[in-house]
Motif scaffolding. Structure first.
Motif, short mmCIF file in Angstrom:
data_model
loop_
_atom_site.label_atom_id
_atom_site.label_comp_id
_atom_site.label_asym_id
_atom_site.label_seq_id
_atom_site.Cartn_x
_atom_site.Cartn_y
_atom_site.Cartn_z
N THR A 93 -37.21 -46.24 -96.15
CA THR A 93 -38.61 -46.56 -95.91
C THR A 93 -38.75 -47.21 -94.54
O THR A 93 -37.86 -47.93 -94.09
CB THR A 93 -39.17 -47.50 -97.01
N ALA A 94 -39.88 -46.91 -93.90
CA ALA A 94 -40.19 -47.58 -92.63
C ALA A 94 -41.41 -48.46 -92.83
O ALA A 94 -42.00 -48.96 -91.87
CB ALA A 94 -40.45 -46.54 -91.54
N THR A 111 -35.09 -58.11 -93.07
CA THR A 111 -35.81 -57.79 -91.83
C THR A 111 -35.53 -56.31 -91.56
O THR A 111 -34.59 -55.73 -92.13
CB THR A 111 -35.28 -58.61 -90.64
N SER A 112 -36.29 -55.72 -90.65
CA SER A 112 -36.01 -54.29 -90.42
C SER A 112 -34.64 -54.12 -89.77
O SER A 112 -33.97 -53.11 -90.01
CB SER A 112 -37.12 -53.61 -89.63
N GLN A 113 -34.18 -55.12 -89.00
CA GLN A 113 -32.83 -55.01 -88.42
C GLN A 113 -31.76 -55.03 -89.51
O GLN A 113 -30.78 -54.28 -89.46
CB GLN A 113 -32.59 -56.11 -87.38
N GLU A 114 -31.98 -55.89 -90.52
CA GLU A 114 -31.00 -55.93 -91.63
C GLU A 114 -31.02 -54.62 -92.42
O GLU A 114 -29.98 -54.11 -92.85
CB GLU A 114 -31.32 -57.11 -92.57
N LEU A 135 -43.72 -39.98 -93.55
CA LEU A 135 -43.63 -39.79 -92.10
C LEU A 135 -44.98 -39.83 -91.40
O LEU A 135 -45.10 -40.32 -90.28
CB LEU A 135 -42.97 -38.42 -91.84
N PHE A 136 -46.02 -39.31 -92.08
CA PHE A 136 -47.30 -39.17 -91.38
C PHE A 136 -48.16 -40.44 -91.37
O PHE A 136 -49.20 -40.46 -90.74
CB PHE A 136 -48.09 -37.97 -91.93
N LEU A 196 -40.56 -47.33 -86.01
CA LEU A 196 -39.48 -47.67 -86.95
C LEU A 196 -38.86 -46.40 -87.54
O LEU A 196 -37.64 -46.31 -87.74
CB LEU A 196 -40.00 -48.61 -88.06
N ILE A 197 -39.70 -45.41 -87.78
CA ILE A 197 -39.16 -44.12 -88.27
C ILE A 197 -38.17 -43.57 -87.25
O ILE A 197 -37.07 -43.13 -87.60
CB ILE A 197 -40.31 -43.13 -88.54
N LEU A 198 -38.55 -43.66 -85.97
CA LEU A 198 -37.63 -43.14 -84.93
C LEU A 198 -36.33 -43.94 -84.89
O LEU A 198 -35.27 -43.37 -84.67
CB LEU A 198 -38.31 -43.17 -83.56
#
Ligand code: HCA
Ligand code: CU
Length: 340
Positions: free
Chosen positions: A97-98, A109-112, A138-139, A145-147
Motif C-alpha cells: 500500500t502507498a 513510517t513509510s521509510q520503515e 494506483l490511480f 510513494l508508489i514510485l
C-alpha cells in the motif's frame, strides 16, 4: 504489443466474489480447467491461514508437469512469505500500500514500510522464488510513494511490478497514459489488474497492453470483489481477434466449459455480456440476421465461430422479430457449418 501472458486469479480475487466459496474439490476442478486452458500463472489466496495453506499444498502437489506456475497473493509481511515458502509455491505476488493512512495504521513510517519490503524481497530472492510487487489503488494513491515502491522493487530485480486499478474507476485513455509513463521509467515486466466498476475491465486491459504492459490478471467469468475484474474469456477473445498468434499457446476451446462450471458452483448464470453464455453468446433471432446467416454464412453476424471457444449457436425462430426462417433452414445451416 509485448503481451507475455496471463495471471489468472479465480482462486484468489475470484474467491472475493460475494457468491464464491470454493471447497477443496472445487479448487481442484478450477485448477484443472485453468491448466488445460494453459494460463501462465495461477494466483491463490494467502496461505498464512491454515485452511488456505491446505488447499495451496494440494494444488502444488497436482501441478505435475503443467507449465502453469502457482503464485501466492500476500501482504508485505514476513510471516506470509515464510508460510508461502513452506507451501512451495513458485512465486509471491506481494501487495503493498502507498496509502499514508494505511501505513500509519500499521504503526510504521513509510521509510520503515519500505525497509520491510526490501527485507521481504531479499528473503524471497534468497529462496529463489519469483517475486512481484504491486501498489494498491494506483490511480488514487500518492504517485511519489508508489514510485518509491516500484523503484525499490525494480532495483532488487523483481520479476514483475503490479499496477492495479483497485476501485475500477480508470478510463481507457487514463490507463494508456499512466501505463505509458510507468513503462518509460522501468524495464521490469508490468502486470495489470483492472476492476470492472465502471465497465472498463476489458478495454483497460487492452489499453494497458497497447501502452506496454506485459501481463494481465483475469478470472473466470470476471468474478472478484464487487463487480469483479477482466474475464479470462473476454481477454483471450480480444487477443485472438487482435492476432491469433497471441493466443496460440492457450486452449480456448475449454473456456466455455470452464466459465459455465464456475457459474454453476456460484449458483448464477454466466453473465449475458460474455460469449461463453450458451443462451445468448451466439444467439441469432432477428429475421434479417437469420436470413443473412443462412444465405451468406455465419461470419455475417459472428465475431468468431463458436467452436473457437467451445461454445454453440442458438438460432431462435418463430419469434415476434424473426422472419420466415423454417426449422428445415436451420437444420440445413447447422449441417453445413456445425459450430465452425
Ligand atoms: C484487493 C486487492 C487487489 C490486489 C491486486 C494486486 C486490488 O482489493 O483485493 O495484487 O495487484 O484490486 O487492488 O485485488
Ligand atoms: Cu483486485
Amino acid at each position: 504489443m509485448n503481451f507475455k501472458g496471463i495471471i489468472d486469479s479465480t482462486l484468489r480475487e475470484g474467491l472475493q466474489f460475494s457468491r464464491a466459496s470454493f471447497n477443496l474439490q472445487e479448487h481442484v476442478e478450477i485448477f484443472g480447467y485453468l491448466t488445460s486452458i494453459g494460463v501462465d500463472y495461477i494466483e491463490v489466496s494467502n496461505p498464512v491461514k491454515e485452511e488456505v495453506a491446505e488447499m495451496v499444498r494440494r494444488l502444488v502437489s497436482l501441478k505435475g508437469k503443467s507449465r502453469t506456475k502457482i503464485l501466492s497473493h500476500i501482504r508485505n509481511n514476513r510471516k506470509d512469505i515464510e508460510k508461502s515458502l513452506e507451501c512451495q509455491v513458485d512465486g509471491l505476488n506481494i501487495l503493498c500500500t502507498a496509502d499514508p493512512e494505511r501505513i500509519a495504521a500499521l504503526n510504521l513510517t513509510s521509510q520503515e514500510y519500505l525497509k520491510n519490503l526490501e527485507d521481504n524481497i531479499l528473503l524471497a530472492k534468497k529462496h529463489k522464488v519469483e517475486t512481484r510487487v504491486s501498489a494498491e489503488d494506483l490511480f488514487h494513491q500518492p504517485f511519489e510513494l508508489i514510485l518509491e515502491i516500484y523503484e525499490l522493487a525494480d532495483s532488487l530485480n523483481v520479476e514483475r511490478i503490479g499496477l492495479p486499478d483497485t476501485l475500477g474507476t480508470a478510463l481507457p485513455w487514463e490507463v494508456y497514459e499512466k501505463i505509458s509513463e510507468i513503462r518509460s521509467r522501468f524495464k521490469t515486466d508490468l502486470e495489470v489488474h483492472f476492476h470492472n466498476d465502471l465497465g472498463h475491465s476489458i478495454s483497460n486491459a487492452i489499453s494497458a497492453l497497447r501502452a506496454g504492459a506485459n501481463w494481465v490478471d483475469t478470472s473466470l467469468l470476471g468474478i472478484g470483489e464487487r463487480t469483479g475484474i477482466t474475464p479470462l474469456s473476454s481477454l483471450l477473445v480480444n487477443l485472438y481477434k487482435i492476432n491469433p498468434a497471441l493466443t496460440s499457446r492457450y486452449n480456448l476451446k475449454v473456456l466455455t466449459a470452464a466459465e459455465n462450471y464456475v457459474a454453476r458452483i456460484c449458483q448464477m448464470e454466466v453473465p449475458m455480456n460474455l460469449m461463453t453464455n450458451l443462451d445468448n453468446g451466439f444467439a441469432h433471432k432477428a429475421g434479417i440476421h437469420l436470413d443473412a446467416l443462412i444465405n451468406f454464412g455465419p461470419q455475417k453476424y459472428e465475431p468468431i465461430p463458436p467452436a473457437v471457444i467451445g461454445a454453440r449457436r442458438n438460432l431462435i425462430i418463430k419469434s415476434l422479430v424473426s422472419g420466415k426462417t423454417t426449422e428445415e433452414d436451420v437444420m440445413t445451416f447447422m449441417e453445413k457449418y456445425g459450430q465452425d
